[in-house]
Scaffold this motif. Structure first.
Motif, PDB file in Angstrom:
ATOM      1  N   LEU A   1       0.873  -1.169   0.000  1.00 24.28           N
ATOM      2  CA  LEU A   1       0.000   0.000   0.000  1.00 24.28           C
ATOM      3  C   LEU A   1       0.908   1.215   0.000  1.00 24.28           C
ATOM      4  O   LEU A   1       1.747   1.378   0.890  1.00 24.28           O
ATOM      5  N   LEU A   2       0.759   2.071  -1.004  1.00 25.51           N
ATOM      6  CA  LEU A   2       1.606   3.258  -1.130  1.00 25.51           C
ATOM      7  C   LEU A   2       0.915   4.469  -0.546  1.00 25.51           C
ATOM      8  O   LEU A   2      -0.280   4.683  -0.767  1.00 25.51           O
ATOM      9  N   LEU A   3       1.674   5.300   0.172  1.00 24.71           N
ATOM     10  CA  LEU A   3       1.184   6.570   0.699  1.00 24.71           C
ATOM     11  C   LEU A   3       1.917   7.699  -0.003  1.00 24.71           C
ATOM     12  O   LEU A   3       3.135   7.648  -0.165  1.00 24.71           O
ATOM     13  N   SER A   4       1.178   8.729  -0.430  1.00 24.32           N
ATOM     14  CA  SER A   4       1.805   9.826  -1.155  1.00 24.32           C
ATOM     15  C   SER A   4       1.039  11.126  -0.927  1.00 24.32           C
ATOM     16  O   SER A   4      -0.187  11.123  -0.788  1.00 24.32           O
ATOM     17  N   THR A   5       1.782  12.231  -0.906  1.00 19.61           N
ATOM     18  CA  THR A   5       1.152  13.551  -0.834  1.00 19.61           C
ATOM     19  C   THR A   5       0.749  14.056  -2.218  1.00 19.61           C
ATOM     20  O   THR A   5       0.076  15.068  -2.334  1.00 19.61           O
ATOM     21  N   GLY A   6       1.209  13.353  -3.294  1.00 18.46           N
ATOM     22  CA  GLY A   6       0.893  13.775  -4.652  1.00 18.46           C
ATOM     23  C   GLY A   6       1.816  14.842  -5.195  1.00 18.46           C
ATOM     24  O   GLY A   6       1.517  15.452  -6.232  1.00 18.46           O
ATOM     25  N   LEU A   7       2.951  15.063  -4.528  1.00 19.40           N
ATOM     26  CA  LEU A   7       3.881  16.119  -4.944  1.00 19.40           C
ATOM     27  C   LEU A   7       4.294  15.979  -6.403  1.00 19.40           C
ATOM     28  O   LEU A   7       4.136  16.899  -7.206  1.00 19.40           O
TER      29      LEU A   7
END
Length: 235
Positions: A51-57
């Motif tokens: 499961l990947l977590l990202s701020t969307g930068l």
């Protein structure tokens, strides 16, 4: 080890408020680990089930075509899902990403408020690593109690954190808090800086201090030892 499903991960209190936008058909897929990743070519480093977590930068900076390719590559390597924080860099999931994810039945979930990735990873990893004891006791509780009961806790803490504990109060507390935040975020500098409310350069500087005083702090075995020692300090 019995791995949790994405559905079970989303039932954790830390994931309250997560909104599933696609991939409802894959909620029963198993999650092997949780990673914080901003780079768009992260798929080459994964083995499936993450499961990947990202701020969307980086997603906010790139083209629609690259965003579509990003979702496709994640689905192709068997990633368990993508979790985006729609706060700073992206306020809405780009429509081309949502369309691609729904076509591929790839799970994308979003938070529309700021969340602490360190808390998400900690909760998920506790569920992944300790499925049998998840409801009954916190992470590493039995190991901590065994060290305390046998009188080996102080020696264990000294072995792993002794150099820090001999510092004056202020630098000691600063470096201990930084070390704990680094471990919780899997040494993600940006997430650590955000959690502690300091600039990234400060974290890089503190990391060099920690390496100089403690030596190897990034191997899996050393991380585990440091994490246990930090937990023992709280007792």
């Amino acid at each position: 080890m019995s791995l949790p499903t994405l559905r079970q991960i989303l039932e954790l209190p830390a994931f309250a408020g997560a909104e599933l936008l696609s991939g409802q058909e894959r909620l029963d897929g198993y999650i092997t680990w949780v990673h914080v990743a901003e780079v768009l070519d992260v798929a080459r480093l994964l083995s499936g089930g993450e499961l990947l977590l990202s701020t969307g930068l980086e997603l906010a900076r790139t083209t629609p075509e690259a965003r579509v390719a990003y979702v496709r590559t994640l689905a192709e390597v068997g990633v368990g899902g993508l979790c985006l924080e729609l706060v700073q860099w992206l306020q809405e999931l780009p429509p081309e990403m949502l369309q691609t994810a729904r076509m591929l039945q790839f799970p994308i979930l979003v938070f529309r408020h700021e969340v602490r990735f360190a808390e998400l990873t900690r909760a998920a990893h506790e569920r992944i690593l300790h499925p049998g004891a998840f409801e009954e006791e916190p992470l590493l509780k039995s190991l901590l109690e065994a060290l305390i009961e046998t009188g080996r806790d102080k020696r264990f803490v000294e072995r792993h954190l002794g150099a820090l504990l001999r510092l004056p109060s202020r630098p000691k507390s600063t470096l201990l808090a930084t070390l704990e935040a680094l471990l919780a975020s899997q040494f993600n500098i940006a997430e650590t800086a955000r959690k502690l409310g300091v600039r990234r350069q400060s974290i890089y500087y503190r990391l060099e201090q920690l390496r100089g005083m403690l030596g190897d702090i990034e191997s899996p075995e050393r991380r585990l030892g440091l994490w246990i020692a930090l937990e023992l300090l709280k007792r």
